[in-house]
Design a protein around this motif. Structure first.
Motif, mmCIF file in Angstrom:
data_model
loop_
_atom_site.group_PDB
_atom_site.id
_atom_site.type_symbol
_atom_site.label_atom_id
_atom_site.label_comp_id
_atom_site.label_asym_id
_atom_site.label_seq_id
_atom_site.Cartn_x
_atom_site.Cartn_y
_atom_site.Cartn_z
ATOM 1 N N CYS A 1 60.411 67.329 -22.546
ATOM 2 C CA CYS A 1 59.105 67.085 -22.646
ATOM 3 C C CYS A 1 58.380 68.426 -21.864
ATOM 4 N N CYS B 1 53.285 62.167 -17.155
ATOM 5 C CA CYS B 1 52.614 60.904 -17.446
ATOM 6 C C CYS B 1 53.041 59.842 -16.597
ATOM 7 N N PHE C 1 53.114 56.911 -16.707
ATOM 8 C CA PHE C 1 53.915 55.479 -17.420
ATOM 9 C C PHE C 1 55.224 55.887 -17.877
ATOM 10 N N CYS C 2 55.460 57.255 -17.904
ATOM 11 C CA CYS C 2 56.755 57.284 -18.728
ATOM 12 C C CYS C 2 57.598 58.229 -17.993
ATOM 13 N N ASN D 1 56.105 66.049 -19.047
ATOM 14 C CA ASN D 1 56.919 65.253 -17.996
ATOM 15 C C ASN D 1 56.321 64.588 -16.886
ATOM 16 N N LYS E 1 47.748 62.273 -18.116
ATOM 17 C CA LYS E 1 48.150 62.570 -19.621
ATOM 18 C C LYS E 1 47.827 64.134 -19.514
#
Ligand code: SF4
Length: 384
Positions: free
Chosen positions: A28, A33, A35-36, A31, A191
């Motif tokens: 990504c 976020c 929550f991710c 990279n 985000k």
């Protein structure tokens, strides 16, 4: 990797289960976020057009080999499946076996859909992406649909004309993890995009003739931003009229910053009911759009809340209210049944005997004593 192998990335939307996966990027571009952690340890890489064409050539090689097992006819059963399995089990190279298996599954399922991976394929220059799309359609003229993931901030930098060029080259749908339309929530989850950018991106994609599928995460803003999460998302839906909104209920994964925030008391988890109310609010506030709500992930509590946000509004709201109108103890029992994959909808719970329901209520009380949270596939959720 063997000479005839091609790359296959880890992630695809559930709607692309039967699609051929072609990795045009790795990881990504963002990279960050909170929550991710999907690609946290992967350095982003966009593959060259030559390297992607080489993968497509290798896919064509395996497709030729698989087609030798095609029997006359058009149904999925018109294949010598035993023959394919026998060849696969005789293969000594694991990469080759995986590649042939992937292509065989794709062709047996019809060989019509392709998904370009990974987290942000539209980070490829539009020229390079167009080359790939054109080559793919030239090698496999039977393809009917090509889709890909795109990051909203990245997409907001392209014009409707550029999207129209991608559509002409063969890109049919973009999936984008908007997650929320609220600026406050977007900031909280880091985000890296604003509501204004989401709207700009969404309108340009639609104006370019490409279908848009966005993702909405009920609960990702936490308890205090729960209403804002729903309202901001409805604003984006109303401004963009995406073709699909796919519901991905937020659940917090250990190892993420949001999990850390929760552990440190800086982030209050939304309950399952809060999240259901957010979905209800989004549907209620949607206006003048033709968007289809899709619940295609097992993490969603109410799997049957699906439909056209305008035409099926009343039916979807009724399904939500049927759940919310249950006594609290029964809502918890239903949550437990869903989280342990023992029920699909409320009817499954209603079929249980009084004794079974009592046993489940006791199970819930025990869960509550453990702190009102439940682990599901490594994610943290919270009861009622
Ligand atoms: S843009 Fe998508 S893949 Fe990248 S960090 Fe955010 S959620 Fe993860």
């Amino acid at each position: 990797m063997s000479e005839k192998a091609f790359r296959i990335g880890p992630i695809r939307p559930p709607s692309e289960a039967n699609s051929l996966l072609i990795q045009v990027t790795n990881g990504c571009t963002w990279n960050k976020c909170r929550f991710c952690q999907l690609y946290r340890h992967t350095k982003f890489k966009a593959y060259s057009a030559d390297s992607i064409r080489a993968d497509i050539d290798n896919i064509a090689y395996w497709a030729e080999r698989v087609r030798m097992y095609a029997r006359k006819g058009t149904s999925a059963f018109a294949w010598d499946i035993e023959g394919i399995n026998a060849e696969l089990s005789n293969m000594t190279d694991a990469d080759d076996r995986q590649c042939m298996y992937t292509v065989a599954n794709w062709l047996i399922a019809g060989g019509e859909n392709v998904f370009l991976q990974d987290g942000n394929s539209t980070a490829l220059s539009s020229g390079r992406l167009s080359d790939v799309l054109l080559y793919l359609r030239q090698v496999f003229p039977q393809i009917k649909r090509i889709t890909s993931y795109g990051r909203a901030e990245n997409l907001s930098r392209s014009t409707a004309e550029e999207f129209a060029e991608l559509k002409a080259a063969g890109l049919d749908r973009i999936h984008s993890g908007f997650e929320t339309g609220s600026d406050a929530v977007l900031q909280r989850i880091n985000k890296g995009v604003t509501q204004e950018q989401q709207i700009r991106a969404g309108r340009a994609i639609k104006a370019g003739g490409i279908e848009l599928s966005i993702y909405f995460m009920p609960g990702v803003g936490g308890k205090d931003l729960s209403e804002t999460n729903a309202e901001g998302t409805a604003e984006v839906i109303n401004a963009v009229n995406p073709d699909f909104v796919r519901v991905r209920t937020a659940a917090i994964k250990p190892g993420t910053e949001l999990y850390q925030d929760w552990q440190e008391g800086k982030f209050e988890l939304c309950s399952d009911d809060d999240k259901v109310r957010e979905i209800r609010r989004v549907i209620e506030l949607a206006s003048g759009v033709d968007t289809y709500i899709v619940s295609d992930h097992m993490i969603n509590l109410l799997q049957n809340v699906e439909g056209n946000i305008t035409a099926d509004r009343e039916e979807m709201l009724q399904r939500i209210d049927d759940y919310l109108d249950q006594p609290e103890a029964d809502r918890r029992v239903f949550q437990l049944l869903r989280r342990t994959l023992r029920a699909y909808d409320l009817n499954d719970m209603k079929r249980l005997s009084a004794a079974e329901l009592d046993a489940l209520r006791a199970e819930v009380v025990k869960e509550n004593e453990l702190g009102w949270t439940v682990r599901m596939n490594g994610y943290i959720c919270r009861y009622v």
